[in-house]
Design an enzyme around this catalytic site. Structure first.
Site, PDB file in Angstrom:
ATOM      1  N   GLU A  13       3.878   3.978   2.755  1.00 27.97           N
ATOM      2  CA  GLU A  13       2.552   4.435   2.306  1.00 27.97           C
ATOM      3  C   GLU A  13       1.457   4.239   3.261  1.00 27.97           C
ATOM      4  O   GLU A  13       1.447   3.515   3.907  1.00 27.97           O
ATOM      5  CB  GLU A  13       2.280   3.450   1.029  1.00 27.97           C
ATOM      6  CG  GLU A  13       1.037   3.787   0.340  1.00 27.97           C
ATOM      7  CD  GLU A  13       0.757   2.822  -0.893  1.00 27.97           C
ATOM      8  OE1 GLU A  13       1.752   2.062  -1.170  1.00 27.97           O
ATOM      9  OE2 GLU A  13      -0.342   2.863  -1.305  1.00 27.97           O
ATOM     10  N   ARG A  44      14.470  -7.789   2.237  1.00 26.12           N
ATOM     11  CA  ARG A  44      13.726  -7.481   3.445  1.00 26.12           C
ATOM     12  C   ARG A  44      13.858  -8.453   4.578  1.00 26.12           C
ATOM     13  O   ARG A  44      14.241  -9.332   4.433  1.00 26.12           O
ATOM     14  CB  ARG A  44      12.106  -7.280   2.819  1.00 26.12           C
ATOM     15  CG  ARG A  44      11.750  -8.455   2.017  1.00 26.12           C
ATOM     16  CD  ARG A  44      10.544  -8.114   1.245  1.00 26.12           C
ATOM     17  NE  ARG A  44       9.386  -7.664   1.939  1.00 26.12           N
ATOM     18  CZ  ARG A  44       8.750  -6.665   1.508  1.00 26.12           C
ATOM     19  NH1 ARG A  44       9.224  -5.886   0.401  1.00 26.12           N
ATOM     20  NH2 ARG A  44       7.753  -6.028   2.242  1.00 26.12           N
ATOM     21  N   LYS A  85       0.721  -6.484   4.623  1.00 29.68           N
ATOM     22  CA  LYS A  85      -0.426  -5.533   5.167  1.00 29.68           C
ATOM     23  C   LYS A  85      -1.885  -6.120   5.084  1.00 29.68           C
ATOM     24  O   LYS A  85      -2.649  -5.875   5.746  1.00 29.68           O
ATOM     25  CB  LYS A  85      -0.233  -4.252   4.445  1.00 29.68           C
ATOM     26  CG  LYS A  85       0.829  -3.234   4.922  1.00 29.68           C
ATOM     27  CD  LYS A  85       0.866  -2.059   4.097  1.00 29.68           C
ATOM     28  CE  LYS A  85       2.154  -1.066   4.368  1.00 29.68           C
ATOM     29  NZ  LYS A  85       2.249   0.045   3.623  1.00 29.68           N
TER      30      LYS A  85
HETATM   31  P1  ATP Z   1       2.925  -2.063   0.055  1.00 31.36           P
HETATM   32  O1  ATP Z   1       2.930  -3.226  -0.350  1.00 31.36           O
HETATM   33  O2  ATP Z   1       1.890  -1.458   0.577  1.00 31.36           O
HETATM   34  O3  ATP Z   1       3.746  -1.249  -0.648  1.00 31.36           O
HETATM   35  P2  ATP Z   1       5.092  -2.026   2.051  1.00 31.36           P
HETATM   36  O4  ATP Z   1       5.635  -3.183   3.063  1.00 31.36           O
HETATM   37  O5  ATP Z   1       6.215  -2.020   0.632  1.00 31.36           O
HETATM   38  O6  ATP Z   1       3.936  -2.359   1.569  1.00 31.36           O
HETATM   39  P3  ATP Z   1       5.558   0.537   2.230  1.00 31.36           P
HETATM   40  O7  ATP Z   1       4.834   1.577   3.124  1.00 31.36           O
HETATM   41  O8  ATP Z   1       5.778   1.072   1.046  1.00 31.36           O
HETATM   42  O9  ATP Z   1       4.939  -0.774   2.711  1.00 31.36           O
HETATM   43  O10 ATP Z   1       7.232   0.428   3.157  1.00 31.36           O
HETATM   44  C1  ATP Z   1       7.895   1.710   3.486  1.00 31.36           C
HETATM   45  C2  ATP Z   1       9.247   1.134   3.274  1.00 31.36           C
HETATM   46  O11 ATP Z   1       9.606   0.037   4.134  1.00 31.36           O
HETATM   47  C3  ATP Z   1       9.667   0.801   2.029  1.00 31.36           C
HETATM   48  O12 ATP Z   1      10.883   1.375   1.617  1.00 31.36           O
HETATM   49  C4  ATP Z   1       9.829  -0.704   2.027  1.00 31.36           C
HETATM   50  O13 ATP Z   1      10.621  -1.187   1.208  1.00 31.36           O
HETATM   51  C5  ATP Z   1      10.031  -0.889   3.521  1.00 31.36           C
HETATM   52  N1  ATP Z   1       9.680  -2.167   3.804  1.00 31.36           N
HETATM   53  C6  ATP Z   1       8.343  -2.730   3.904  1.00 31.36           C
HETATM   54  N2  ATP Z   1       8.639  -4.189   4.410  1.00 31.36           N
HETATM   55  C7  ATP Z   1       9.811  -4.262   4.662  1.00 31.36           C
HETATM   56  C8  ATP Z   1      10.582  -5.415   5.277  1.00 31.36           C
HETATM   57  N3  ATP Z   1       9.821  -6.515   5.485  1.00 31.36           N
HETATM   58  N4  ATP Z   1      11.849  -5.270   5.332  1.00 31.36           N
HETATM   59  C9  ATP Z   1      12.280  -4.231   5.294  1.00 31.36           C
HETATM   60  N5  ATP Z   1      11.934  -3.226   4.519  1.00 31.36           N
HETATM   61  C10 ATP Z   1      10.744  -3.239   4.501  1.00 31.36           C
HETATM   62 MG    MG Z   2       5.985  -0.388  -0.817  1.00 30.39          MG
END
Ligand code: ATP
Ligand code: MG
Length: 580
Positions: free
Chosen positions: A43, A286, A296
């Site tokens: 996102e 994660r 974030k």
């Molecule tokens: P938000 O709360 O804004 O959704 P987010 O960290 O999930 O935050 P995204 O941009 O939606 O951010 O994440 C993109 C991809 O990265 C998603 O598939 C998410 O699952 C993965 N991702 C985010 N943080 C982690 C993490 N700490 N470890 C592994 N994958 C992650």
């Molecule tokens: Mg997300």
């Protein structure tokens, strides 16, 4: 074994065999899919961090290993929080990590399809327009132990729902006044299935679609349908989406894009390839690392409140920060391999990351000499204008790095810590009257210590000319070897000594009224003026280097340049935190 695609990777990659790759392998072997397709769906509401690197390496890694295609898809369904600045940084980060997407897509490319899908659900009696406020929706939803109650609007007729939804789309209703909801089961044990929202009214301009849409789809609806449209075979996400999977499948099955090409005809007309299929969501744990925050929101606050110098501050766990610090992309790939993929939540020790950086930089970084806390050393048995050019190998283990000229003269800088007037036991460097080897030069004896008050200003030494390379006494045993630079030739450089941003393992834990802000490490950066040998000053921005005995450094991406060398300490040579 799959061939290692990147020769800068420190170790050849053994075939990876985590549970997701096993599923992929079985699906391909069993003919369920002819080819694998994955996607990385950020996102664009912030910068990518090291957690995202795990997801990128997983999705693009699988694409590479199984000859599949990987899309980069911006999940841009929430225009209020999104920014083109983030979009550009994300693209740069993915490429920097060493990956290239098959296609760049945006969830917003699919807005018309999502809309048609919603109309279809309404027509089938599977969605309705609800006038409850957000607060009422929460009240009606029930709890983990109590079933929810039906919305009074749940029994609206198909005709009324179609009319209201079309008017939502036409912009007739105010933000928050109505939602379109899936009609699933208000008594479901899974709260996600209690008539979740599909669309909300939000009159906010969108970075790609402008003012075209006064309604925006919810993540759970848009994400799975985007996967289906792109023919994603394995939709990999983090564990918190496990409970959303039944909803993911419900939307995929009930909208049934693969069986209803009319829904995505507008995309085809616009020139998109649409290999619509039925994706399978698979969750993995994660990445969590100690001494770090990864939310974030917190990262944004660090930037906005000036607690760090920006998104690419070299102490930040953002990919931009890690890159600026000098972390090689190969080290992040190695790290994500080492951490592995599983369903077990775990906390990775920061030292694992540092170990990967050391491993990659040890193999990839040439050696140079630099002195960061200098004291003068004068060799009294060489003439004042003595000048020599020595040859040094650029890497102790890899002759492929070649050799370089290092100027030598009778006045040198050495590290202040390499001399002690009153040495502790076991100190094997220079002491009054004692001997030490100057790297590549020979053995010097300290004859005189010159002081200004308490401060040592100069060490006057004699060089044992028989101990010089090529001479008979060159092999004479001596405990300590220290590094140096020639004072007349050394170039002044700014050196930024970075350390961990937080000084507690769990900065996220709020205790005794303290938050992560109270745990910032006051010593996380120290800027010093150092002396580097001339050939270090000439390194290109972003080159990694080992300053012998000091650590791995990287020429700053933005500030380093001809006439102004600036180096960031990427990582120390040894783990200095283990003892703490
Ligand atoms: P938000 O709360 O804004 O959704 P987010 O960290 O999930 O935050 P995204 O941009 O939606 O951010 O994440 C993109 C991809 O990265 C998603 O598939 C998410 O699952 C993965 N991702 C985010 N943080 C982690 C993490 N700490 N470890 C592994 N994958 C992650
Ligand atoms: Mg997300």
């Amino acid at each position: 074994m799959t061939p290692n695609p990147d020769p800068t990777d420190a170790s050849p990659a053994p075939e990876k065999n985590d549970f997701i790759r096993q599923i992929v392998r079985e699906d391909l072997a069993g003919g369920k899919h002819a080819a694998v397709r994955t996607r990385f769906p950020p996102e664009p509401n912030g910068y990518l961090h090291i957690g995202h690197a795990k997801s990128i390496c997983l999705n693009f890694g699988i694409g590479r290993e199984f000859g599949g295609r990987v899309n980069l898809r911006f999940d841009d369904t929430n225009p209020a929080k999104e920014d083109p600045e983030y979009v550009e940084a994300i693209k740069e980060d993915v490429r920097w990590l060493g990956f290239e997407w098959a296609e760049l897509r945006h969830a917003s490319d699919y807005f018309e399809v999502f809309y048609r899908g919603a109309i279809k659900l309404i027509e089938q009696g599977k969605a309705y327009v609800c006038d409850l406020s957000a607060e009422q929706v929460r009240e009606y939803r029930g709890t983990l132990t109590e079933p929810g109650r039906d919305s009074p609007f749940r029994s609206r007729s198909v005709e009324e729902n179609l009319d209201l939804f079309r008017r939502m789309r036409a912009g007739e209703f105010a933000d928050g006044s109505r939602t379109l909801r899936a009609k699933i089961d208000m008594a479901s044990g899974n709260i996600n299935l209690r008539d979740p929202a599909i669309y909300r009214v939000k009159k906010v301009a969108h970075q790609n679609t402008g003012d075209a849409w006064p309604i925006y789809p919810m993540y759970d609806y848009a994400h799975c349908l985007s996967d289906a449209l792109e023919g994603i075979t394995h939709s990999l996400c983090t564990l918190e989406f496990e409970d959303h999977r039944p909803l993911y499948d419900w939307f995929v099955d009930n909208v049934d894009l693969a069986g209803d090409p009319a829904l995505y005809q507008p995309l085809v007309d616009a020139g998109f390839t649409v290999p619509a299929g039925k994706p399978r969501q698979i969750e993995f744990s994660r990445l969590n690392i100690n001494f770090t925050v990864m939310s974030k929101r917190k990262l944004l606050a660090l930037v906005q409140d000036g607690l760090v110098a920006g998104w690419d501050d070299p102490r930040m766990p953002t990919l931009q920060g890690l890159r600026r610090r000098g972390t090689p992309a190969a080290a992040l790939r190695l790290f994500s391999d080492r951490v592995g993929i599983s369903k077990q939540n775990s906390l990775i020790d920061y030292s694992v990351l540092e170990g990967c950086i050391r491993e990659v930089m040890d193999a990839a970084a040439p050696r140079r000499l630099a002195v960061i806390n200098p004291v003068k050393l004068v060799i009294t048995n060489l003439s004042d204008d003595h000048a020599e050019t020595l040859r040094f190998s650029n890497h102790p283990k890899d002759p492929g790095f070649g050799e370089r000229d290092v100027p030598f003269s009778s006045t040198l800088w050495i590290e202040r810590e390499d001399f002690m007037e009153v040495p502790p036991k076991g100190f094997h460097r220079l002491v009054p009257g004692g001997e030490v080897r100057l790297r590549g030069v020979g053995i010097v004896r300290c004859q005189e210590v010159v002081k200004d008050g308490d401060e040592i200003t100069e060490l006057r030494c004699t060089l044992d000319l028989q101990s010089r390379p090529g001479m008979e006494g060159a092999d004479r045993k001596i405990k300590g070897t220290i590094h140096w630079v020639s004072a007349a030739h050394a170039v002044a450089a700014e050196v930024r000594l970075y350390d961990r941003l937080f000084n507690v393992p769990d900065p996220d834990r709020d205790e005794d009224g303290k938050t992560y802000r109270d745990h910032l490490n006051p010593d996380s950066v120290r800027v010093v003026q150092a002396w580097v040998e001339p050939s270090a000053a000439g390194l290109a921005a972003e080159s990694g280097v080992q300053f012998e005995r000091l650590g791995f450094f990287t020429a700053d991406r933005r500030d380093h340049g001809p006439g102004r060398p600036v180096f960031n300490r990427t990582v120390t040579l040894r783990d200095t935190w283990a003892r703490k």
